[in-house]
Structure formats: C-alpha cells, structure tokens
Design an enzyme around this catalytic site. Structure first.
Site, PDB file in Angstrom:
ATOM      1  N   GLN A 119       8.834 -14.436  -2.597  1.00  0.00           N
ATOM      2  CA  GLN A 119       7.402 -15.078  -2.582  1.00  0.00           C
ATOM      3  C   GLN A 119       6.504 -14.675  -3.244  1.00  0.00           C
ATOM      4  O   GLN A 119       5.922 -15.402  -3.859  1.00  0.00           O
ATOM      5  CB  GLN A 119       7.568 -15.422  -0.919  1.00  0.00           C
ATOM      6  CG  GLN A 119       6.409 -16.262  -0.746  1.00  0.00           C
ATOM      7  CD  GLN A 119       6.040 -16.488   0.620  1.00  0.00           C
ATOM      8  OE1 GLN A 119       4.780 -17.049   1.106  1.00  0.00           O
ATOM      9  NE2 GLN A 119       6.908 -16.154   1.616  1.00  0.00           N
ATOM     10  N   ASN A 198       7.867  -8.098  -9.167  1.00  0.00           N
ATOM     11  CA  ASN A 198       7.651  -7.506  -7.910  1.00  0.00           C
ATOM     12  C   ASN A 198       9.137  -7.091  -7.171  1.00  0.00           C
ATOM     13  O   ASN A 198       9.495  -7.216  -6.356  1.00  0.00           O
ATOM     14  CB  ASN A 198       7.332  -8.529  -6.837  1.00  0.00           C
ATOM     15  CG  ASN A 198       8.092  -9.873  -6.456  1.00  0.00           C
ATOM     16  OD1 ASN A 198       8.706 -10.361  -7.563  1.00  0.00           O
ATOM     17  ND2 ASN A 198       8.576  -9.994  -5.458  1.00  0.00           N
ATOM     18  N   TYR A 240       8.526  -6.659   2.956  1.00  0.00           N
ATOM     19  CA  TYR A 240       8.548  -8.054   3.201  1.00  0.00           C
ATOM     20  C   TYR A 240       7.296  -8.387   3.974  1.00  0.00           C
ATOM     21  O   TYR A 240       6.584  -7.507   4.538  1.00  0.00           O
ATOM     22  CB  TYR A 240       9.936  -8.440   4.112  1.00  0.00           C
ATOM     23  CG  TYR A 240      11.110  -8.732   3.216  1.00  0.00           C
ATOM     24  CD1 TYR A 240      11.110  -9.657   2.291  1.00  0.00           C
ATOM     25  CD2 TYR A 240      12.150  -7.572   3.225  1.00  0.00           C
ATOM     26  CE1 TYR A 240      12.548  -9.865   1.457  1.00  0.00           C
ATOM     27  CE2 TYR A 240      13.362  -7.566   2.493  1.00  0.00           C
ATOM     28  CZ  TYR A 240      13.506  -8.710   1.567  1.00  0.00           C
ATOM     29  OH  TYR A 240      14.502  -8.609   0.856  1.00  0.00           O
ATOM     30  N   GLU A 241       7.068  -9.815   4.109  1.00  0.00           N
ATOM     31  CA  GLU A 241       5.841 -10.354   4.503  1.00  0.00           C
ATOM     32  C   GLU A 241       5.397  -9.787   5.829  1.00  0.00           C
ATOM     33  O   GLU A 241       4.342  -9.287   5.918  1.00  0.00           O
ATOM     34  CB  GLU A 241       6.298 -12.006   4.614  1.00  0.00           C
ATOM     35  CG  GLU A 241       5.020 -12.649   5.705  1.00  0.00           C
ATOM     36  CD  GLU A 241       3.817 -12.694   4.910  1.00  0.00           C
ATOM     37  OE1 GLU A 241       4.023 -13.168   3.582  1.00  0.00           O
ATOM     38  OE2 GLU A 241       2.676 -12.510   5.494  1.00  0.00           O
ATOM     39  N   ASP A 270       2.655 -11.977   1.379  1.00  0.00           N
ATOM     40  CA  ASP A 270       3.265 -12.790   0.219  1.00  0.00           C
ATOM     41  C   ASP A 270       2.334 -13.441  -0.563  1.00  0.00           C
ATOM     42  O   ASP A 270       1.903 -12.788  -1.689  1.00  0.00           O
ATOM     43  CB  ASP A 270       4.555 -13.142   0.604  1.00  0.00           C
ATOM     44  CG  ASP A 270       5.626 -12.431   1.000  1.00  0.00           C
ATOM     45  OD1 ASP A 270       5.854 -11.301   0.298  1.00  0.00           O
ATOM     46  OD2 ASP A 270       6.757 -13.041   1.625  1.00  0.00           O
ATOM     47  N   GLY A 349     -16.373 -14.921  13.736  1.00  0.00           N
ATOM     48  CA  GLY A 349     -17.749 -14.971  13.238  1.00  0.00           C
ATOM     49  C   GLY A 349     -18.736 -14.849  14.581  1.00  0.00           C
ATOM     50  O   GLY A 349     -18.352 -14.394  15.501  1.00  0.00           O
ATOM     51  N   GLY A 350     -19.882 -14.931  14.176  1.00  0.00           N
ATOM     52  CA  GLY A 350     -21.063 -14.792  15.297  1.00  0.00           C
ATOM     53  C   GLY A 350     -21.276 -15.953  16.143  1.00  0.00           C
ATOM     54  O   GLY A 350     -21.949 -16.136  16.871  1.00  0.00           O
ATOM     55  N   GLN A 351     -20.522 -17.104  15.634  1.00  0.00           N
ATOM     56  CA  GLN A 351     -20.623 -18.473  16.682  1.00  0.00           C
ATOM     57  C   GLN A 351     -19.166 -18.634  17.338  1.00  0.00           C
ATOM     58  O   GLN A 351     -18.105 -18.581  16.930  1.00  0.00           O
ATOM     59  CB  GLN A 351     -20.655 -19.768  15.835  1.00  0.00           C
ATOM     60  CG  GLN A 351     -21.643 -19.630  14.542  1.00  0.00           C
ATOM     61  CD  GLN A 351     -23.110 -19.570  15.275  1.00  0.00           C
ATOM     62  OE1 GLN A 351     -23.477 -19.865  16.323  1.00  0.00           O
ATOM     63  NE2 GLN A 351     -24.089 -19.292  14.293  1.00  0.00           N
TER      64      GLN A 351
HETATM   65  N1  CAO Z   1      19.720  -8.603 -14.506  1.00  0.00           N
HETATM   66  C1  CAO Z   1      20.574  -7.438 -13.880  1.00  0.00           C
HETATM   67  N2  CAO Z   1      19.590  -6.832 -12.968  1.00  0.00           N
HETATM   68  C2  CAO Z   1      18.812  -7.415 -12.169  1.00  0.00           C
HETATM   69  C3  CAO Z   1      18.175  -8.529 -12.769  1.00  0.00           C
HETATM   70  C4  CAO Z   1      18.675  -9.206 -13.862  1.00  0.00           C
HETATM   71  N3  CAO Z   1      18.181 -10.155 -14.561  1.00  0.00           N
HETATM   72  N4  CAO Z   1      17.158  -8.927 -11.957  1.00  0.00           N
HETATM   73  C5  CAO Z   1      16.945  -8.109 -10.905  1.00  0.00           C
HETATM   74  N5  CAO Z   1      18.086  -7.065 -10.993  1.00  0.00           N
HETATM   75  C6  CAO Z   1      18.568  -6.260 -10.465  1.00  0.00           C
HETATM   76  C7  CAO Z   1      17.310  -4.900 -10.106  1.00  0.00           C
HETATM   77  O1  CAO Z   1      17.460  -4.183 -11.409  1.00  0.00           O
HETATM   78  C8  CAO Z   1      17.639  -4.161  -9.300  1.00  0.00           C
HETATM   79  O2  CAO Z   1      18.997  -3.203  -9.481  1.00  0.00           O
HETATM   80  P1  CAO Z   1      18.809  -1.598  -9.093  1.00  0.00           P
HETATM   81  O3  CAO Z   1      18.090  -1.346  -7.533  1.00  0.00           O
HETATM   82  O4  CAO Z   1      20.220  -1.241  -9.226  1.00  0.00           O
HETATM   83  O5  CAO Z   1      17.843  -0.864 -10.038  1.00  0.00           O
HETATM   84  C9  CAO Z   1      18.484  -5.195  -8.161  1.00  0.00           C
HETATM   85  O6  CAO Z   1      18.575  -6.339  -8.926  1.00  0.00           O
HETATM   86  C10 CAO Z   1      17.564  -5.687  -6.954  1.00  0.00           C
HETATM   87  O7  CAO Z   1      16.087  -5.559  -6.986  1.00  0.00           O
HETATM   88  P2  CAO Z   1      15.093  -5.305  -5.641  1.00  0.00           P
HETATM   89  O8  CAO Z   1      15.636  -4.075  -5.231  1.00  0.00           O
HETATM   90  O9  CAO Z   1      13.946  -5.674  -6.079  1.00  0.00           O
HETATM   91  O10 CAO Z   1      15.799  -6.319  -4.919  1.00  0.00           O
HETATM   92  P3  CAO Z   1      15.952  -6.334  -3.122  1.00  0.00           P
HETATM   93  O11 CAO Z   1      16.577  -7.611  -2.822  1.00  0.00           O
HETATM   94  O12 CAO Z   1      17.025  -5.024  -2.830  1.00  0.00           O
HETATM   95  O13 CAO Z   1      14.608  -6.120  -2.383  1.00  0.00           O
HETATM   96  C11 CAO Z   1      12.707  -6.477  -1.985  1.00  0.00           C
HETATM   97  C12 CAO Z   1      13.886  -7.111  -2.275  1.00  0.00           C
HETATM   98  C13 CAO Z   1      11.522  -8.104  -1.980  1.00  0.00           C
HETATM   99  C14 CAO Z   1      12.314  -6.063  -0.526  1.00  0.00           C
HETATM  100  C15 CAO Z   1      11.915  -5.620  -3.170  1.00  0.00           C
HETATM  101  O14 CAO Z   1      11.999  -6.329  -4.115  1.00  0.00           O
HETATM  102  C16 CAO Z   1      10.592  -5.116  -2.942  1.00  0.00           C
HETATM  103  O15 CAO Z   1       9.995  -4.538  -2.009  1.00  0.00           O
HETATM  104  N6  CAO Z   1       9.695  -5.763  -3.645  1.00  0.00           N
HETATM  105  C17 CAO Z   1       8.118  -5.391  -3.861  1.00  0.00           C
HETATM  106  C18 CAO Z   1       7.603  -5.850  -2.479  1.00  0.00           C
HETATM  107  C19 CAO Z   1       7.487  -7.389  -2.564  1.00  0.00           C
HETATM  108  O16 CAO Z   1       7.120  -8.119  -3.705  1.00  0.00           O
HETATM  109  N7  CAO Z   1       7.890  -7.859  -1.454  1.00  0.00           N
HETATM  110  C20 CAO Z   1       7.783  -9.307  -1.215  1.00  0.00           C
HETATM  111  C21 CAO Z   1       8.828 -10.084  -1.198  1.00  0.00           C
HETATM  112  S1  CAO Z   1       8.535 -11.771  -0.510  1.00  0.00           S
HETATM  113  O17 CAO Z   1       8.880 -11.595   1.219  1.00  0.00           O
END
Ligand code: CAO
Length: 529
Positions: A119, A198, A240-241, A270, A349-351
């Site tokens: 998101q 992200n 996450y959020e 998010d 706020g103040g109101q």
């Molecule tokens: N081709 C090949 N690999 C890909 C790819 C592609 N096109 N796109 C993504 N990947 C891979 C990544 O390289 C990663 O691999 P490695 O861990 O082996 O390096 C893997 O997919 C997963 O990526 P991720 O770790 O970002 O995803 P996750 O589901 O494990 O975590 C989240 C999700 C949101 C917790 C994490 O991305 C995060 O903390 N992001 C930053 C904060 C953020 O934006 N949070 C808000 C999310 S919305 O609630």
C-alpha cells in the site's frame, strides 16, 4: 576604455540571454530530458553573470569611467542574476495562452520506475500517475504485487486492494534476479526519472540495484524509498500499517482512557507515508532542474505517522507545565500521568468538541454528529439548544468556565441532537455557522453525489472484475486535469514497454520471452496457484 566596458557589458547581456534560452529549453523538455549534470547545457546564470560582472568591474576600474549604456547593461544583468537566484531554476517560459486544463498535465514527461507493492509505495506512485507521470510498475512474473490476490471479492479477478491503489499505471513483469531481467531493468533505469520502492530493507541492494549502480547508469535518477523506520535500532525491521501507527505515537494517543491503545481506520502509516514520499519526489524533481542530478528520498513510516500526530507531541511538552485543560479528563478531575493520554473524541484543538447521538442511534451505528462548541458562536449554540441563560451564567459564559463541565454541557446538547437526524442537525447548525460534522458511513460516502461530481470518488471499468469504485485524485489542480484509469492486468504492458520505451525489436522480445526473464519460474508459479 569606455568601448571596452561597453563590449564587456554586451557580452554579459548575451550570456544572460543564452543562459535564459538554455534553461527555458531544458524546462520545455521536462525533467525526463533534463540537462546534463555537468551543467554545460544549462549554465547557472548566476555564476556566469557573477564572473562576467567581476570582469566588467575590473575593466571599468581600469578604465576609471563607464558610459551610460554600460551602466545600464550592468544594471540589467544584475537584475537577471537576482531573478534567477530568486526562482531557483532560471527563467520560466512565457505563460501559456491555452485555457486552464488544456496545457497538459503537471508531471507529463516524468517517467517512474515503480517497484512498489502492498500500500505505501503504490499510494505514492498512483498519485504521481494522477498528476500525469508515466508509471511503469515492475512486478514479479506470475505473482505480481501480492495484493492482487489478497482480500479477493471476485474469484480470479484482481482484488479491490490492488485495483484501488494501482490505477494510472502500466504493468511489466520482470524477474529482477534473472540476468536478462537485470539487463532490462538497467535499460529502464536509463529511461526513467524516478525509481520508487518499498521493499524490506536491503532487498533492492540484494537485487544488485544499489544507489551506486543506479546513479552510475543514470546520474539524474531519483531513488525514492519507503521504509518502516529511519536509521537507528529498528532500521532493518519489516513494517506494516499498524506497526507504524503504534511506533509513530498515534496508537498510544487514540482511543478511550479506560481502554487499550487503538489504531485508526485511516491508513496514516501506509497511505500517509506514500503521500509524504510523493512530496519528496516532486521536490527532488524540482531541485534536479537546477542541479541536473538525482538524489535519494527516504520516508520512514514512523516519521510519517509522527508528523501526522505532531499535536500530541505538542501536548506532551505542555504536560510539563500543567494539566491539559481541554481534555475531558481535566473536567472529570482525573489526574494526568507522565505521557499524553488517550483523549477519546475530545477535539485536538482549542475548541472543545465531542461525538453526539442523533435520531436513530439505537439502530444505526453511524447516527452521530461531531459537535464543536466554538467560542465565537457560543451564544447561537445556547439559543439553539434552548439554554439562553447559559450566555450570561458565569459558570457557562466563558470558555475557561466551561472547561470543567464539558461532559455535562455535551450531555445537554446531545438531548437536543437526539431529536433530529444528523443531517437535520447539520442544516440547523450550519445556518448559524456552528461547526458540526456528520459521521458518514462508507456506504453514504460511496453514494454521495458531490464526491462523484468532483472526481474524488470515481467508477472505473475493469476487464475481469467489472465496474468498481476508486478514490480519484484528492489534490485538485486547475491546470492539470486527472483522468482516473483502471489498474493494469499483470504484465499487460510488457511488450509495449519493451518495444516502445526500451526499443527492443520484435525478435529480441521473442528471445527475451524464451529466456525466462519475463515468465514465472516453476516454483513461483506453484506458489501463485
Ligand atoms: N523479481 C524477483 N524478485 C522480486 C521481484 C521481482 N520482480 N520483486 C520483488 N522480489 C523479491 C525481493 O527481491 C525480495 O527478495 P529477497 O528477500 O530474497 O531479497 C522478495 O521479493 C520479497 O520482498 P520484501 O521482503 O519486500 O517482501 P515481504 O513480503 O517479505 O515484506 C513488507 C513486505 C511490506 C513487510 C516489506 O516489503 C517492508 O517492510 N517494506 C518497507 C515498509 C513498507 O512499505 N511497509 C508498508 C507495506 S503496506 O502495509
């Protein structure tokens, strides 16, 4: 000698004009074609003029006299230098003569390499798309953004979670860990202005897309990231959020005093951080017009939430100087602790304000209104609710006198609001400039005509799921119209982007397709199923 000074002044003016033309030209080409970072093409007018001015000054000193024309020219060039310094990016082109809304879109010409998912990042790139940027979303072959399949309401169709955050984008599938996929990404980096991501901390580097690599390929590229935390003890954490709402100070200050911390329905971690990131990106694009080079933009979700909860940090500091009198616990004689408490529905706020029941509250969970006892309209409130004596009663007449008895005051006002629907209360109060707000359900918002009319709620058609509602651009620009488009299917634009953006020939595209860089590996295919 006077002639020499004249010639020097003329050279200054010519240089200024050339610099002006070069800057206007660079602006007309848009950020995608911004000038080289070497700044050869867009000369910094200030520097050029300053040098020439000092030459002029030296020559004039040597001549010990200057003609009237030379002095005029010097004045003109000084003005130019000042103006260029003031607006930061040289001279703007002449104002367009086209009617507002017909001179393109705000971010036209900007190309985004969108590596976002879930998101926070998608919120940001969707907004940039609404503003006219060409957003190319890179997704993992066969799987795509994980939200495509999350919270599905229509079988085999992209979820609303995905479709409502990914409008106005094109989708290309690339395996970023495949050597050919890396090649395609490198080409995209050269063609784009901004990379937005992200991923979890370190994931982009693990793909080989380090800042050094990106910056070497394209020194103009802006690399914008959302992470959960900024540098510090938690920087490696996935977030996450709700984690962000808790770590950013929102949850501890939301909810009722007697209850546990509460997260809010608005996605301030998010979507809020995505919004912050979008501002960072457009600022970096603006600075790039002047510097010719990209930079890193980082928005930590904890920081974004704290920014939105800043009034609570204000209250934390006020607490050191005494109780927070506008919090209803003050009137209830409940002592304050060391940290800002949860304030229920107290106005920030103040109101003073509170949520009050309206007619039908017994059956309708949203039959409520937010009522603010704004001091300037206190007299009108008293008359309206049938308490004219409160206008002069010393216990009620002033805001300070009212603070200890807010609970009973709102109780009395509620007896009045309960006799009407929330919309009737709105009508009566608005007529007297008393600030109130109905508690609108999502059903009411979805059906609200005025939100459709302004393009804030938009219906779009989708090839597999049919019509759905989405939130259009909440930021309205008079000269940059927004046409909300449906989200793309997974990899819908792969060939189009390879051919038209990256210049691959038909046979090269066929070869790439066979390489496995664009198609799911067996393992991911099984995971996706
Ligand atoms: N081709 C090949 N690999 C890909 C790819 C592609 N096109 N796109 C993504 N990947 C891979 C990544 O390289 C990663 O691999 P490695 O861990 O082996 O390096 C893997 O997919 C997963 O990526 P991720 O770790 O970002 O995803 P996750 O589901 O494990 O975590 C989240 C999700 C949101 C917790 C994490 O991305 C995060 O903390 N992001 C930053 C904060 C953020 O934006 N949070 C808000 C999310 S919305 O609630």
């Amino acid at each position: 000698m006077a002639k020499k000074a004249k010639r020097a002044a003329a050279r200054v003016t010519r240089k200024a004009a050339a610099a002006r033309r070069a800057t206007a030209h660079a602006q007309a080409r848009g950020p995608a074609g911004a000038a080289k970072p070497s700044a050869k093409r867009v000369r910094a007018p200030k520097k050029a003029l300053a040098t020439k001015q000092s030459m002029l000054a030296a020559e004039a000193r040597a001549a010990r006299s200057a003609t009237k024309a030379a002095r005029k020219a010097e004045k003109r060039s000084a003005k130019t230098t000042k103006a260029a310094a003031m607006n930061g990016n040289g001279h703007l082109p002449k104002p367009s003569t086209k009617p507002q809304g017909q001179a393109g879109k705000a971010l036209e010409g900007v190309r985004i390499l969108d590596f976002t998912h879930v998101q926070s990042g998608p919120t940001c790139t969707q907004l940039l798309g609404y503003m006219g940027a060409d957003v190319i979303k890179v997704e993992r072959p066969g799987v795509g953004d994980i939200t495509r399949g999350q919270l599905r309401d229509v079988p085999n169709a992209d979820s609303l979670y995905f479709t409502m955050l990914n409008g106005n984008k094109r989708s290309i599938t690339i395996d970023s860990k495949h050597p050919k996929g890396r090649e395609i990404l490198d080409r995209l980096i050269k063609q784009c202005d901004v990379l937005v991501e992200n991923f979890a901390p370190g994931a982009l580097d693990r793909m080989g897309l380090t800042w050094e690599h990106i910056h070497k390929l394209n020194p103009r590229m802006i690399v914008a990231s959302v992470k959960g935390f900024g540098p510090g003890p938690y920087e490696d954490c996935k977030v996450y959020e709700n984690v962000a709402q808790c770590a950013g100070g929102s949850a501890s200050t939301t909810g009722f005093r007697e209850g546990p911390p509460l997260v809010t329905g608005a996605q301030i971690g998010d979507s809020g951080t995505g919004l912050h990131l979008a501002l960072g990106i457009v600022s970096a694009l603006y600075q790039r017009i002047r510097t010719g080079r990209g930079q890193k933009v980082l928005c930590a979700m904890q920081d974004g939430v704290l920014n939105l909860a800043r009034v609570k940090l204000r209250d934390q500091q006020r607490l050191a100087h005494g109780p927070l009198k506008e919090y209803s616990q003050f009137g209830e004689n409940v002592p304050f602790g060391k940290a800002v408490p949860r304030a229920g529905n107290d106005s920030g706020g103040g109101q003073p304000g509170w949520i009050l029941k309206c007619k039908g509250w017994e059956d309708d969970p949203d039959a409520y209104i937010y009522f603010i006892t704004q001091a300037p309209v206190w007299g009108e409130i008293c008359d309206l609710i049938g308490k004219p004596e409160w206008k002069t009663d010393p216990d009620y007449a002033t805001p300070n006198a009212r603070l200890p008895r807010l609970k009973s005051i709102f109780g009395t006002i509620e007896e009045w609001t309960k006799t009407m629907t929330k919309f009737e209360v709105m009508d009566k109060c608005n007529a007297l400039d008393i600030p109130v707000g109905p508690i609108l359900s999502m059903k009411e918002i979805a059906e609200e005509k005025s939100l459709r009319d302004t393009g804030t709620v938009v219906e779009v058609d989708h090839p597999t799921r049919g019509k759905y509602l989405t939130v259009g651009n909440p930021i309205k620009l008079s000269d940059s119209p927004c046409e909300v488009q449906r989200s793309p299917l997974l990899g819908e634009h792969t060939e189009e982007i390879l051919g038209k953006v990256l210049g691959y020939s038909a046979s090269e595209i066929t070869e790439l397709k066979g390489s496995g860089a664009l198609t799911p590996q067996e393992k991911s295919r099984a995971e996706a199923a």
